[in-house]
Scaffold this motif. Structure first.
Motif, PDB file in Angstrom:
ATOM      1  N   LEU A 223       6.491 -84.131 -36.347  1.00 19.31           N
ATOM      2  CA  LEU A 223       5.989 -83.307 -36.405  1.00 19.31           C
ATOM      3  C   LEU A 223       5.491 -82.855 -34.757  1.00 19.31           C
ATOM      4  O   LEU A 223       5.337 -81.420 -34.720  1.00 19.31           O
ATOM      5  N   ASP A 224       4.608 -83.781 -34.273  1.00 22.91           N
ATOM      6  CA  ASP A 224       4.694 -84.061 -32.682  1.00 22.91           C
ATOM      7  C   ASP A 224       5.318 -84.639 -31.980  1.00 22.91           C
ATOM      8  O   ASP A 224       3.757 -85.501 -31.360  1.00 22.91           O
ATOM      9  N   PRO A 225       6.625 -84.506 -31.653  1.00 22.55           N
ATOM     10  CA  PRO A 225       6.966 -86.297 -31.155  1.00 22.55           C
ATOM     11  C   PRO A 225       6.628 -87.010 -30.052  1.00 22.55           C
ATOM     12  O   PRO A 225       5.495 -87.591 -29.474  1.00 22.55           O
ATOM     13  N   ARG A 226       6.161 -85.516 -29.008  1.00 25.08           N
ATOM     14  CA  ARG A 226       5.145 -86.087 -27.598  1.00 25.08           C
ATOM     15  C   ARG A 226       4.004 -86.175 -27.820  1.00 25.08           C
ATOM     16  O   ARG A 226       3.156 -86.295 -26.202  1.00 25.08           O
ATOM     17  N   GLY A 227       2.935 -85.534 -28.858  1.00 26.89           N
ATOM     18  CA  GLY A 227       1.679 -86.005 -28.836  1.00 26.89           C
ATOM     19  C   GLY A 227       1.087 -84.427 -27.601  1.00 26.89           C
ATOM     20  O   GLY A 227      -0.271 -84.716 -27.639  1.00 26.89           O
ATOM     21  N   LEU A 228       1.622 -83.194 -28.033  1.00 22.19           N
ATOM     22  CA  LEU A 228       1.033 -82.238 -26.644  1.00 22.19           C
ATOM     23  C   LEU A 228       0.200 -81.352 -27.443  1.00 22.19           C
ATOM     24  O   LEU A 228      -0.285 -80.438 -26.915  1.00 22.19           O
ATOM     25  N   ALA A 229       0.521 -80.876 -28.614  1.00 23.37           N
ATOM     26  CA  ALA A 229       0.150 -79.894 -29.827  1.00 23.37           C
ATOM     27  C   ALA A 229      -1.416 -79.908 -29.976  1.00 23.37           C
ATOM     28  O   ALA A 229      -1.885 -81.663 -29.971  1.00 23.37           O
ATOM     29  N   VAL A 230      -2.776 -79.199 -29.501  1.00 23.10           N
ATOM     30  CA  VAL A 230      -3.884 -79.491 -29.661  1.00 23.10           C
ATOM     31  C   VAL A 230      -4.445 -78.499 -30.810  1.00 23.10           C
ATOM     32  O   VAL A 230      -5.379 -77.769 -31.173  1.00 23.10           O
ATOM     33  N   PRO A 231      -4.789 -79.638 -31.798  1.00 20.04           N
ATOM     34  CA  PRO A 231      -5.101 -78.541 -33.436  1.00 20.04           C
ATOM     35  C   PRO A 231      -6.442 -78.676 -33.386  1.00 20.04           C
ATOM     36  O   PRO A 231      -7.589 -77.471 -34.520  1.00 20.04           O
ATOM     37  N   GLU A 232      -7.163 -79.694 -32.494  1.00 26.73           N
ATOM     38  CA  GLU A 232      -8.937 -79.739 -32.795  1.00 26.73           C
ATOM     39  C   GLU A 232      -9.390 -78.646 -32.140  1.00 26.73           C
ATOM     40  O   GLU A 232     -10.402 -78.175 -33.219  1.00 26.73           O
ATOM     41  N   PRO A 233      -9.117 -77.652 -31.573  1.00 29.45           N
ATOM     42  CA  PRO A 233      -9.595 -76.365 -31.272  1.00 29.45           C
ATOM     43  C   PRO A 233      -9.748 -75.627 -32.632  1.00 29.45           C
ATOM     44  O   PRO A 233     -11.271 -74.955 -32.906  1.00 29.45           O
TER      45      PRO A 233
END
Length: 167
Positions: free
Chosen positions: A111-121
């Motif tokens: 889903l986010d192979p590089r871990g770049l998304a920031v869903p927490e905000p």
């Protein structure tokens, strides 16, 4: 005194997030996909816990099996997140661990192979809906949590893209 009470949520978040740092993300994701309970235990320790679950051991075992079977599905991070948040196997640390484990699941599932998304905000801005969706999951209704969580990943990807454009 736990880390959450001594250093607050920010201190615990920074400690757990060290497993998601760029220099350790891929290694953490590899271990998580093979031995998820080991990583969850480590997260618990980093958050000030003892490394052992406080409840829901059967659900945690089932979740670990699902993760280690190599599910490559967009819903895996949502299921991991919801199970840990709703059933609180690590007590007060469960929400923090749930969000970090969801990120590792997003890396391993593609889903986010590089871990770049920031869903927490997004989750923070919709905190009441987030907690209500977790309660609904606990009661057996998955739709609310899945929808909210997927919206958070979409918003998180947009946020990451905006940050990248600024650089």
């Amino acid at each position: 005194m736990t880390l959450l009470s001594r250093w607050g949520v920010l201190g615990a978040s920074i400690s757990v997030s060290s497993m998601l740092a760029p220099d350790s993300l891929q290694a953490s994701a590899r271990v998580f996909s093979r031995a998820p309970l080991q990583v969850l235990s480590r997260m618990s320790v980093l958050a000030g816990g003892g490394g052992r679950p406080e409840g829901a051991p059967e659900r945690l075992q089932q979740l670990a099996l699902l993760i280690s079977q190599g599910a490559h599905d967009v819903l895996l991070p949502q299921v991991v997140h919801a199970e840990l948040l709703a059933h609180e196997p690590f007590g007060e640390r469960s929400g923090l661990i749930a969000r970090a484990a969801a990120r590792l699941s997003a890396v391993t599932s593609g889903l986010d192979p590089r871990g770049l998304a920031v869903p927490e905000p997004y989750l923070l801005r919709h905190r009441d809906d987030y907690l209500a969706a977790a309660a609904a999951w606990r009661q057996g209704s998955a739709v609310e949590f899945l929808e909210l969580s997927l919206r958070s990943w979409i918003a998180g990807a947009e946020e990451a893209e905006a940050i990248a454009r600024e650089l």
